[in-house]
Design a protein around this motif. Structure first.
Motif, PDB file in Angstrom:
ATOM      1  N   LEU A 228       0.806  -1.219   0.000  1.00  0.00           N
ATOM      2  CA  LEU A 228       0.000   0.000   0.000  1.00  0.00           C
ATOM      3  C   LEU A 228       0.842   1.273   0.000  1.00  0.00           C
ATOM      4  O   LEU A 228       0.401   2.316  -0.490  1.00  0.00           O
ATOM      5  CB  LEU A 228      -0.947  -0.009   1.200  1.00  0.00           C
ATOM      6  N   LEU A 231       1.628   1.874  -3.521  1.00  0.00           N
ATOM      7  CA  LEU A 231       0.391   2.258  -4.208  1.00  0.00           C
ATOM      8  C   LEU A 231       0.111   3.744  -4.037  1.00  0.00           C
ATOM      9  O   LEU A 231      -0.270   4.433  -4.976  1.00  0.00           O
ATOM     10  CB  LEU A 231      -0.779   1.418  -3.672  1.00  0.00           C
ATOM     11  N   ARG A 232       0.301   4.229  -2.811  1.00  0.00           N
ATOM     12  CA  ARG A 232       0.035   5.654  -2.553  1.00  0.00           C
ATOM     13  C   ARG A 232       0.920   6.540  -3.421  1.00  0.00           C
ATOM     14  O   ARG A 232       0.443   7.448  -4.094  1.00  0.00           O
ATOM     15  CB  ARG A 232       0.265   5.973  -1.081  1.00  0.00           C
ATOM     16  N   ASP A 256      -3.449  -7.554  -6.073  1.00  0.00           N
ATOM     17  CA  ASP A 256      -2.385  -6.594  -5.736  1.00  0.00           C
ATOM     18  C   ASP A 256      -1.857  -5.916  -7.000  1.00  0.00           C
ATOM     19  O   ASP A 256      -1.663  -4.700  -7.038  1.00  0.00           O
ATOM     20  CB  ASP A 256      -1.227  -7.298  -5.026  1.00  0.00           C
ATOM     21  N   LYS A 259      -4.435  -3.423  -8.619  1.00  0.00           N
ATOM     22  CA  LYS A 259      -4.498  -2.155  -7.900  1.00  0.00           C
ATOM     23  C   LYS A 259      -3.344  -1.237  -8.289  1.00  0.00           C
ATOM     24  O   LYS A 259      -3.515  -0.023  -8.439  1.00  0.00           O
ATOM     25  CB  LYS A 259      -4.487  -2.402  -6.394  1.00  0.00           C
TER      26      LYS A 259
END
Length: 355
Positions: A228, A231-232, A256, A259
């Motif tokens: 994550l 991802l950000r 995963d 995303k």
């Protein structure tokens, strides 16, 4: 309609966005062949470490100097001059040559270091051995408390410039997230010569052995939760740069990887999932991606890439501080947690009711 998963990374055309990152499985020809058979789009070979090169060079220097000054016939040592001695990382370069010849997918070399100097010449040797691109893995723990953040950043930038000037193949830079302004630093790295960024390096943390009272390594495989962070920042950076963006650490499932593409990644990289599940896990991940994108009638990965980045998301504040309170409020405590969060009088009432 079947979605076209073709993507471009570092100028290389790949069949899909799943790449095997540097790890034990990419260090042997037999497992590299298995990864290709499983359908992986590209492979990053294990890193050639700066410490290895320094260690090899130091050992050779000690050998060359041994005996110097003690015997007239050994005024400069008993061994031949350095020019006559091959001190290069032969095995690593041989792996690149063999892998590039044996595989039809791109083979990406990797260097892991934090300083400049003669060792950057190995970047050229990696290129000459046949690597399609080079990944520079900068693993720097800024433990010197006298070094300001600006000096740490300049060390990164100087290293990138030096390596970029050493090669003509595309250069990806793999970094950690520990900068005061990761987005600004990402752009400076691209300006310094990086053709792509790999986000983020997984900094292994030390542990203490209570029996030996020593600092010990602590290696644990990643989990999907760790993805994550990448991802950000990929979601934030995607609309601000054209350089390639690779997501790494915590990519275990097709979900995963999907995303990451939606956030804006050109490719996703995995190691832990392959170590846990074997090389053919790649085919499962790609199949899951294909099904998901096709069911939603995406014509291509290109169409999907960045569609949920900060610039394109229906609620871009989800990538920023505004998401902080929403996250805290979203927590639903279990029965035990609810018990301890209640007032003492309510706790007593709950106990009496249970009795």
């Amino acid at each position: 309609m079947k979605t076209d998963l073709t993507t471009t990374y570092l100028g290389l055309t790949l069949n899909h966005p799943v790449v095997a990152s540097a790890g034990p499985l990419t260090g042997r020809i037999d497992t590299l062949r298995e990864l290709e058979a499983a359908g992986v789009a590209a492979v990053v070979l294990p890193s050639l470490f700066e410490e290895q090169l320094e260690h090899d060079a130091m050992n050779v220097d000690l050998g060359l100097e041994y005996g110097a000054g003690f015997q007239p016939e050994a005024a400069t040592g008993y061994f031949p001059e350095l020019d006559d001695y091959n001190t290069g990382p032969d095995e690593y370069l041989d792996l690149i040559r063999k892998a590039s010849s044996a595989l039809s997918i791109p083979v990406i070399g990797s260097l892991n270091g934090v300083s400049t100097g003669g060792w950057t010449s190995y970047a050229r040797q990696i290129e000459e051995a046949g690597a399609a691109a080079l990944e520079l893995n900068i693993y720097l723990v800024a433990s010197d408390i006298s070094m300001p953040g600006s000096a740490v950043e300049e060390q990164y930038l100087h290293l990138v410039r030096e390596v970029k000037n050493s090669v003509t193949i595309p250069l990806a830079v793999k970094i950690g997230p520990y900068f005061s302004s990761p987005g600004h630093m990402a752009h400076r790295l691209v300006e310094a010569g990086a053709d792509g960024l790999v986000l983020f390096n997984r900094f292994y943390q030390p542990d203490i052995d209570l029996e030996q009272l020593t600092v010990a390594p602590n290696l644990r495989l990643s989990t999907s939760v760790e993805s994550l962070l990448a991802l950000r920042w990929i979601g934030i950076l995607r609309s601000t740069m054209t350089a390639s963006l690779a997501a790494t650490t915590g990519i275990h499932t097709g979900a995963d990887a999907i995303k990451m593409v939606l956030a804006g990644a050109d490719v996703t990289m995995m190691t832990s999932a392959l170590l846990e599940n074997g090389p053919y896990h790649v085919s499962e991940v790609v199949a899951e991606m294909t099904q998901w994108f096709s069911e939603r009638e995406y014509a291509s990965v290109k169409q999907a890439r960045g569609s949920v980045s900060r610039a394109a998301a229906a609620d871009p504040t989800g990538y920023e501080r505004a998401n902080y309170m929403k996250t805290l409020k979203s927590y639903a405590p279990n029965a035990i947690s609810r018990f301890w969060l209640t007032d003492p009088e309510d706790q007593a009432g709950m106990i009496n009711r249970q009795q």
